[in-house]
Design a protein around this motif. Structure first.
Motif, short mmCIF file in Angstrom:
data_model
loop_
_atom_site.label_atom_id
_atom_site.label_comp_id
_atom_site.label_asym_id
_atom_site.label_seq_id
_atom_site.Cartn_x
_atom_site.Cartn_y
_atom_site.Cartn_z
N VAL A 240 9.49 -2.41 -55.31
CA VAL A 240 8.78 -3.66 -55.03
C VAL A 240 7.31 -3.33 -54.83
O VAL A 240 6.97 -2.47 -54.02
CB VAL A 240 9.33 -4.37 -53.78
N SER A 266 9.85 -5.61 -58.96
CA SER A 266 9.59 -6.86 -58.25
C SER A 266 8.17 -6.85 -57.69
O SER A 266 7.62 -5.79 -57.40
CB SER A 266 10.59 -7.06 -57.12
N ALA A 283 12.80 -9.23 -51.11
CA ALA A 283 12.78 -8.89 -52.53
C ALA A 283 13.45 -7.54 -52.78
O ALA A 283 14.17 -7.36 -53.77
CB ALA A 283 11.34 -8.86 -53.04
N GLN A 287 16.81 -6.72 -54.99
CA GLN A 287 16.88 -5.72 -56.06
C GLN A 287 18.05 -4.76 -55.87
O GLN A 287 18.76 -4.43 -56.82
CB GLN A 287 15.57 -4.93 -56.11
N ALA A 293 14.99 -7.98 -60.71
CA ALA A 293 13.61 -8.07 -60.23
C ALA A 293 13.21 -9.53 -60.09
O ALA A 293 13.72 -10.41 -60.79
CB ALA A 293 12.66 -7.36 -61.19
N GLY A 294 12.27 -9.78 -59.18
CA GLY A 294 11.75 -11.13 -58.98
C GLY A 294 10.27 -11.06 -58.63
O GLY A 294 9.76 -10.00 -58.23
N HIS A 295 9.58 -12.19 -58.76
CA HIS A 295 8.13 -12.22 -58.55
C HIS A 295 7.79 -13.37 -57.62
O HIS A 295 7.95 -14.55 -57.99
CB HIS A 295 7.42 -12.32 -59.90
#
Length: 311
Positions: A240, A266, A283, A287, A293-295
């Motif tokens: 992250v 992320s 986050a 994961q 993954a994320g934003h």
């Protein structure tokens, strides 16, 4: 014939008339003009007081939001990262926010294997050759140089060496404790990094704390080097980037704009706030649990403020 005395008298009469006109005009306009100016000054003063009050109110709202985030973290975070081994790696541009990120990770129950602070010297392109050489000389039996990138980029090669001793190795045994200490000492003694505490072992996940992009004459090369660091520390599949903003070519912006990196790394674009530091832990938990993954954050290119919490 018109003599000099006539000219003097004429000029005197003209200046006298101008003086009388100024006095009369000033006397006639003094009241209305003064009143108008006074009204404008009073209006500006009131506007200024109103703006000061608005700023004060916004500051108070921000403080309350930060307090709320700190309190809600005690509700939503405990247990989210229990038993998870996390390395905190920070860059000079984001170092001021690292303590807040660390506190949230600890609240979530993470086992922080260590905090490694990369120095400006590590990112400086002038040290490219030295970093290439150091990656080779620092190699140890359980951290050999044979598996390092060979494309001539010092930051990439040295980042790969550091990742090899600081992280798990999928499908292989981690570096020994002695070799880990030896490699870290080599980079620390050369002034490329510092460690706040003893690194206790390999990590399965990484939080990389970054900030704004570089703005000096070598900014493009430095920003590229920061991306190389992230790529090499993404080898465990749980990274992250806790950043500040998502524009100007900083690490968050680059990751989000890269279709490959965005799938595995992320990002959080407001890690300079308590809310963003809270979201960083969420986050990372996402994961590790979902392999996804994320934003997140407040920038327009964030997908949402925070990951969807399980029901």
């Amino acid at each position: 014939m018109i003599n000099f005395r006539y000219h003097v008298v004429s000029l005197t009469a003209v200046f006298l008339a101008l003086a009388i006109g100024l006095v009369v005009g000033t006397a006639a306009l003094n009241g209305p003009v003064a009143d108008s100016l006074k009204e404008r000054v009073n209006g500006l003063s009131k506007d200024n007081q109103l703006m000061r009050q608005q700023v004060s109110n916004m500051q108070k709202e921000l403080e309350l939001e930060e307090q709320f985030a700190a309190e809600i973290a005690q509700v939503v975070l405990p247990g989210k990262l229990t038993g998870r081994r996390v390395l905190v790696l920070d860059l000079p541009s984001g170092r001021v926010h690292t303590e807040g990120v660390l506190k949230m990770l600890q609240t979530a129950g993470a086992t922080v294997t260590g905090r490694v602070n990369l120095q400006d010297k590590f990112i400086n392109p002038d040290n490219n050759s030295n970093l290439m050489e150091l990656a080779v000389t620092a190699a140890r039996p359980s951290a050999p140089a044979s598996g390092l990138p060979g494309n001539g980029h010092g930051v990439e090669t040295s980042s790969a060496m550091l990742a090899s001793v600081l992280l798990d190795r999928p499908g292989g045994a981690p570096a020994t404790e002695a070799d880990r200490r030896s490699v870290l000492a080599a980079y620390s003694n050369a002034g490329y990094l510092t460690t706040d505490e003893k690194v206790t072992g390999p990590a399965e996940a990484v939080v990389l704390v970054s900030g704004q992009p570089y703005v000096d004459k070598d900014s493009a090369k430095k920003d590229e080097s920061v991306v190389k660091v992230a790529e090499q520390f993404d080898r465990t599949g749980a990274l992250v980037v806790a950043g500040t903003g998502a524009s100007g070519g900083n690490l968050v912006a680059v990751v989000r704009g890269d279709p490959v990196l965005a799938q595995t790394i992320s990002t959080v674009d407001d890690a300079n706030t308590t809310q963003g530091q809270l979201v960083t832990s969420l986050a990372l938990a996402q994961q590790l649990a979902e392999k996804k993954a994320g934003h997140y954050g407040v920038d327009d290119n964030a997908t949402s403020l925070l990951p969807k919490l399980p029901g």
